[in-house]
Design a protein around this motif. Sequence first.
Motif, mmCIF file in Angstrom:
data_model
loop_
_atom_site.group_PDB
_atom_site.id
_atom_site.type_symbol
_atom_site.label_atom_id
_atom_site.label_comp_id
_atom_site.label_asym_id
_atom_site.label_seq_id
_atom_site.Cartn_x
_atom_site.Cartn_y
_atom_site.Cartn_z
ATOM 1 N N HIS A 83 66.276 64.797 53.893
ATOM 2 C CA HIS A 83 65.884 63.915 54.996
ATOM 3 C C HIS A 83 67.087 63.613 55.864
ATOM 4 N N VAL A 84 66.787 63.348 57.121
ATOM 5 C CA VAL A 84 67.797 62.894 58.072
ATOM 6 C C VAL A 84 67.454 61.464 58.452
ATOM 7 N N HIS A 85 68.464 60.608 58.452
ATOM 8 C CA HIS A 85 68.297 59.237 58.941
ATOM 9 C C HIS A 85 68.586 59.223 60.442
ATOM 10 N N ILE A 86 67.830 58.456 61.195
ATOM 11 C CA ILE A 86 68.164 58.141 62.583
ATOM 12 C C ILE A 86 68.413 56.640 62.641
ATOM 13 N N PHE A 87 69.654 56.273 62.995
ATOM 14 C CA PHE A 87 70.020 54.862 63.137
ATOM 15 C C PHE A 87 70.255 54.556 64.614
ATOM 16 N N ALA A 88 69.817 53.394 65.067
ATOM 17 C CA ALA A 88 70.044 53.011 66.467
ATOM 18 C C ALA A 88 69.714 51.536 66.639
ATOM 19 N N GLY A 89 69.913 51.059 67.871
ATOM 20 C CA GLY A 89 69.501 49.699 68.214
ATOM 21 C C GLY A 89 70.628 48.700 68.242
ATOM 22 N N ARG A 90 71.837 49.118 67.890
ATOM 23 C CA ARG A 90 73.025 48.266 68.007
ATOM 24 C C ARG A 90 74.248 49.167 67.984
ATOM 25 N N ASP A 91 75.420 48.581 68.268
ATOM 26 C CA ASP A 91 76.677 49.319 68.107
ATOM 27 C C ASP A 91 76.825 49.652 66.621
ATOM 28 N N LEU A 92 76.876 50.926 66.289
ATOM 29 C CA LEU A 92 76.876 51.345 64.888
ATOM 30 C C LEU A 92 78.270 51.425 64.273
ATOM 31 N N GLY A 93 79.281 51.088 65.048
ATOM 32 C CA GLY A 93 80.625 51.010 64.485
ATOM 33 C C GLY A 93 81.201 52.363 64.130
ATOM 34 N N MET B 241 82.279 55.785 62.191
ATOM 35 C CA MET B 241 81.425 56.813 61.615
ATOM 36 C C MET B 241 81.334 56.679 60.096
ATOM 37 N N ILE B 242 82.464 56.424 59.459
ATOM 38 C CA ILE B 242 82.504 56.308 58.003
ATOM 39 C C ILE B 242 83.304 55.065 57.640
ATOM 40 N N LYS B 243 82.789 54.306 56.681
ATOM 41 C CA LYS B 243 83.479 53.095 56.225
ATOM 42 C C LYS B 243 84.830 53.489 55.611
ATOM 43 N N PRO B 244 85.908 52.807 55.988
ATOM 44 C CA PRO B 244 87.200 53.156 55.396
ATOM 45 C C PRO B 244 87.233 52.824 53.904
ATOM 46 N N PRO B 245 88.055 53.509 53.120
ATOM 47 C CA PRO B 245 88.118 53.201 51.688
ATOM 48 C C PRO B 245 88.617 51.779 51.460
ATOM 49 N N VAL C 152 67.686 57.519 73.231
ATOM 50 C CA VAL C 152 68.534 58.640 73.660
ATOM 51 C C VAL C 152 69.628 58.170 74.620
ATOM 52 N N GLU C 153 69.265 57.302 75.547
ATOM 53 C CA GLU C 153 70.254 56.884 76.549
ATOM 54 C C GLU C 153 71.331 55.993 75.931
ATOM 55 N N GLN C 154 70.935 55.030 75.138
ATOM 56 C CA GLN C 154 71.899 54.070 74.585
ATOM 57 C C GLN C 154 72.703 54.669 73.426
ATOM 58 N N GLY C 155 72.080 55.574 72.696
ATOM 59 C CA GLY C 155 72.799 56.247 71.606
ATOM 60 C C GLY C 155 72.181 56.011 70.242
ATOM 61 N N TYR C 156 72.447 56.943 69.369
ATOM 62 C CA TYR C 156 71.939 56.853 67.995
ATOM 63 C C TYR C 156 72.802 57.715 67.098
ATOM 64 N N ARG C 157 72.640 57.538 65.799
ATOM 65 C CA ARG C 157 73.372 58.347 64.815
ATOM 66 C C ARG C 157 72.366 59.047 63.922
#
Length: 123
Positions: free
Chosen positions: A105-115, A117-121, A83-88
């Motif tokens: 389902h919902v994914h929870i991603f965390a543990g590094r800089d996630l870059g 929000m969406i990969k550019p085309p 929660v403190e460091q952040g997640y998506r």
Amino acid sequence: MAGYDQNNVFAKILRGEIPCKKLLESEHALAFHDIAPQAPVHVLVIPKGSYVSSADFFGTASDAEIAGFCRTVAQAAEQLGVVEQGYRILANHGADAHQEVPHFHVHIFAGRDLGRMIKPPEK
Ligand code: AMP
């Protein structure tokens, strides 16, 4: 989208027919680690009811199921210590989003800089 497939992999997990690495369980939801993690922390939260996708779940589930599901997402993030460091959190719905498993389902991603929000085309 088609109707609910009782033989999808998350339905089998909910029935105990195949194992999962469980994080936590509540009245209305189950949280477990993704089998092919895409981040150092990658957890899935699923409702216990039979809902194909986000449209199905948010559109037709009871208020208690939706509240219970959302609280389980929050508890999962808390339990994971992210929660403190952040997640998506992310939910794929349908073909354009590449939804693979037809049980909401919902994914929870965390543990590094996630870059971004969406990969550019790709060009
Ligand atoms: P989506 O593309 O949003 O439908 O994501 C489905 C996710 O389910 C993927 O990240 C898969 O790695 C994951 N998955 C598939 N089978 C299992 C399983 N048996 N246990 C845990 N995660 C799974």
